[in-house]
Design a protein around this motif. Structure first.
Motif, PDB file in Angstrom:
ATOM      1  N   UNK A 310      16.059  -5.569  -4.335  1.00  0.00           N
ATOM      2  CA  UNK A 310      15.362  -5.170  -5.551  1.00  0.00           C
ATOM      3  C   UNK A 310      15.576  -3.683  -5.796  1.00  0.00           C
ATOM      4  N   UNK A 311      15.391  -3.208  -7.027  1.00  0.00           N
ATOM      5  CA  UNK A 311      15.522  -1.768  -7.287  1.00  0.00           C
ATOM      6  C   UNK A 311      14.520  -0.933  -6.500  1.00  0.00           C
ATOM      7  N   UNK A 312      13.318  -1.466  -6.291  1.00  0.00           N
ATOM      8  CA  UNK A 312      12.386  -0.778  -5.404  1.00  0.00           C
ATOM      9  C   UNK A 312      11.481  -1.795  -4.734  1.00  0.00           C
ATOM     10  N   UNK A 313      11.055  -1.465  -3.526  1.00  0.00           N
ATOM     11  CA  UNK A 313      10.197  -2.343  -2.732  1.00  0.00           C
ATOM     12  C   UNK A 313       9.090  -1.529  -2.090  1.00  0.00           C
ATOM     13  N   UNK A 314       7.956  -2.184  -1.907  1.00  0.00           N
ATOM     14  CA  UNK A 314       6.915  -1.597  -1.075  1.00  0.00           C
ATOM     15  C   UNK A 314       7.280  -1.822   0.383  1.00  0.00           C
ATOM     16  N   UNK A 315       6.801  -0.954   1.238  1.00  0.00           N
ATOM     17  CA  UNK A 315       7.073  -1.056   2.667  1.00  0.00           C
ATOM     18  C   UNK A 315       5.756  -1.101   3.428  1.00  0.00           C
ATOM     19  N   UNK A 316       5.736  -1.886   4.475  1.00  0.00           N
ATOM     20  CA  UNK A 316       4.542  -1.928   5.329  1.00  0.00           C
ATOM     21  C   UNK A 316       4.534  -0.671   6.180  1.00  0.00           C
ATOM     22  N   UNK A 317       3.591   0.209   5.892  1.00  0.00           N
ATOM     23  CA  UNK A 317       3.532   1.460   6.655  1.00  0.00           C
ATOM     24  C   UNK A 317       2.429   1.361   7.707  1.00  0.00           C
ATOM     25  N   UNK A 318       2.259   2.430   8.442  1.00  0.00           N
ATOM     26  CA  UNK A 318       1.222   2.496   9.458  1.00  0.00           C
ATOM     27  C   UNK A 318       0.271   3.619   9.058  1.00  0.00           C
ATOM     28  N   UNK A 319      -0.978   3.305   8.712  1.00  0.00           N
ATOM     29  CA  UNK A 319      -1.899   4.338   8.226  1.00  0.00           C
ATOM     30  C   UNK A 319      -2.056   5.529   9.159  1.00  0.00           C
ATOM     31  N   UNK A 320      -1.849   5.325  10.426  1.00  0.00           N
ATOM     32  CA  UNK A 320      -2.033   6.418  11.382  1.00  0.00           C
ATOM     33  C   UNK A 320      -0.698   6.954  11.908  1.00  0.00           C
TER      34      UNK A 320
END
Length: 445
Positions: A310-320
């Protein structure tokens, strides 16, 4: 004095300053714009690195950004060519522990209902929580009696942990560049009003296909100069002050006199210029009280032909763990001249300051390789980290933002930090510039 006869200085050539200059010129004023940097654009511009131009940050606009889109057209930029229009969405890489939420091109609010029903990665409790939140917010007119943090708002409306992690937190960081624990719920609701709660076209996401300079500032300069305005880059204003009904503006040994001034510099620079002047203590205290948040953009260059789904995707990040990005953009799908270039955004953090640029780029590349199941993404040909340490103001609850009008006749403020219901966005900057022009011409009264 009528607007036709006013000579106005604009101090600062970011998006707010450019918007003010165009609006003042259109109102018949004589305009002179001063910018300390060599190029216009402020904190939304391109910079030269690795022998090429890269934006100093990645932006997403909304179809609701009416003032920005209008001014782009006014200065000769066609939004249909310059921007990729996508339906409202929050999409994670397939196979990742994420979600897939896409609003179809249906009339509002049907587009949101269908998106919710079709959303993958959310269970029944998540979908009910999202529906409950948006329904209640719409019923309240997207307004709160008393501002609070976004985190408090989410607890109040029983949002699920998964929904908070996959939707609300990344949206809050992307829109307000402030973590939910200390971000304004009222400002967040204003953004949701123009996305989740808006008409379908207004909720569309607009991603720049061109460099930010070409999106507005360069065209604004051509528009201004072709109509007799003066644009001075590389010209830092050292001092300004009222003088018998006019304003003196000093840049080194050069002193010029104007009928009015729009101060469109960043808040810390505006405070420094205003501090010596009588009657500015209240404004300066508000400017000094603004805290700021950084944004880091990690550019990773791969071989030509490397593509994301896709042109852009969300990524699973780590809040800490702020070494991970929240969104990735495939610049090659936006601009063929940037084939193989990925841009990963880390909002509200300057992780390179802790671990260094090379380590940060390696961490983000590894994140992409895992998220997309493509081991080759762990080894880019080159990388570059660009950090704006004061990219936005910290959008905290009940923040006292200064107005465009000041107590000094002939002086107006412009910038994304001035009082409005939006966070620090391109639209907020443009709206502020237009409003400041209205203060000078009297149209805003």
């Amino acid at each position: 004095m009528s607007a036709d006869n006013k000579r106005v200085a604009i101090v600062g050539g970011g998006w707010a300053g450019c918007a003010a200059a165009v609006a003042l010129l259109d109102a018949g004023c004589g305009v002179t714009l001063f910018e300390a940097a060599r190029t216009l654009g402020g904190r939304a511009r391109a910079i030269e690195t690795n022998g090429r131009l890269l934006d100093n940050g990645q932006h997403i606009m909304l179809g609701a950004y009416a003032d920005t889109l209008r001014l782009m057209r006014r200065v000769g930029v066609d939004p249909k060519q310059a921007l990729l229009r996508l339906p409202l969405q929050m999409r994670y890489p397939a196979g990742a522990d994420g979600m897939d939420f896409v609003a179809p091109r249906l009339p509002a609010p049907l587009h949101m209902l269908v998106a919710l029903l079709r959303a993958r990665g959310l269970d029944r409790a998540d979908k009910l929580a999202l529906a409950r939140f948006t329904t209640t917010a719409r019923w309240m007119g997207w307004q709160l009696h008393t501002d609070c943090s976004v985190a408090e708002l989410l607890v109040r409306y029983d949002q699920t942990e998964r929904l908070n992690r996959l939707m609300w937190r990344p949206l809050c960081l992307a829109a307000l560049n402030t973590p939910p624990e200390r971000a304004s719920a009222q400002v967040f609701l204003a953004v949701l009003r123009d996305s989740l709660g808006a008409k379908r076209a207004a909720s569309d996401m607009l991603i720049p296909r061109v460099l930010l300079d070409a999106l507005f500032p360069q065209a604004a300069r051509r528009y201004l100069e072709s109509r007799g305005a003066a644009v001075h880059t590389g010209r830092r204003i050292d001092a300004l002050g009222p003088d018998g009904g006019t304003w003196r503006v000093r840049a080194g040994a050069d002193v010029q006199t104007f009928d009015a001034v729009v101060l469109a510099a960043p808040p810390w620079q505006a405070a420094a210029l205003l501090r010596p002047l009588d009657g500015t203590a209240g404004i300066v205290s508000r400017l000094d009280a603004l805290a700021h948040e950084p944004i880091a953009t990690v550019y990773l260059q791969y071989a030509a032909g490397v593509r994301l789904p896709l042109p852009f995707c969300a990524l699973t990040d780590a809040p800490h763990d702020n070494r991970w990005g929240q969104f990735v953009f495939d610049r090659g799908q936006l601009d063929p001249g940037q084939d193989g270039l990925l841009a990963v955004v880390i909002s509200g953090a300057d992780p390179a300051g802790d671990i260094g640029q090379e380590a940060l780029a390696a961490s983000v590349a590894a994140q992409l390789a895992t998220a997309f199941g493509q081991p080759g993404l762990a080894s880019p040909e080159w990388s570059r980290v660009i950090t704006e340490k004061r990219a936005t103001f910290a959008c905290s609850p009940a923040l006292d933002r200064p107005a465009n009008a000041t107590e000094l006749p002939g002086l107006a403020l412009a910038g994304d930090y001035t009082a409005c219901d939006y966070p620090a966005t391109l639209e907020a900057a443009v709206r502020s510039g237009v409003a400041a022009a209205g203060v000078i011409t009297g149209a805003g009264r």
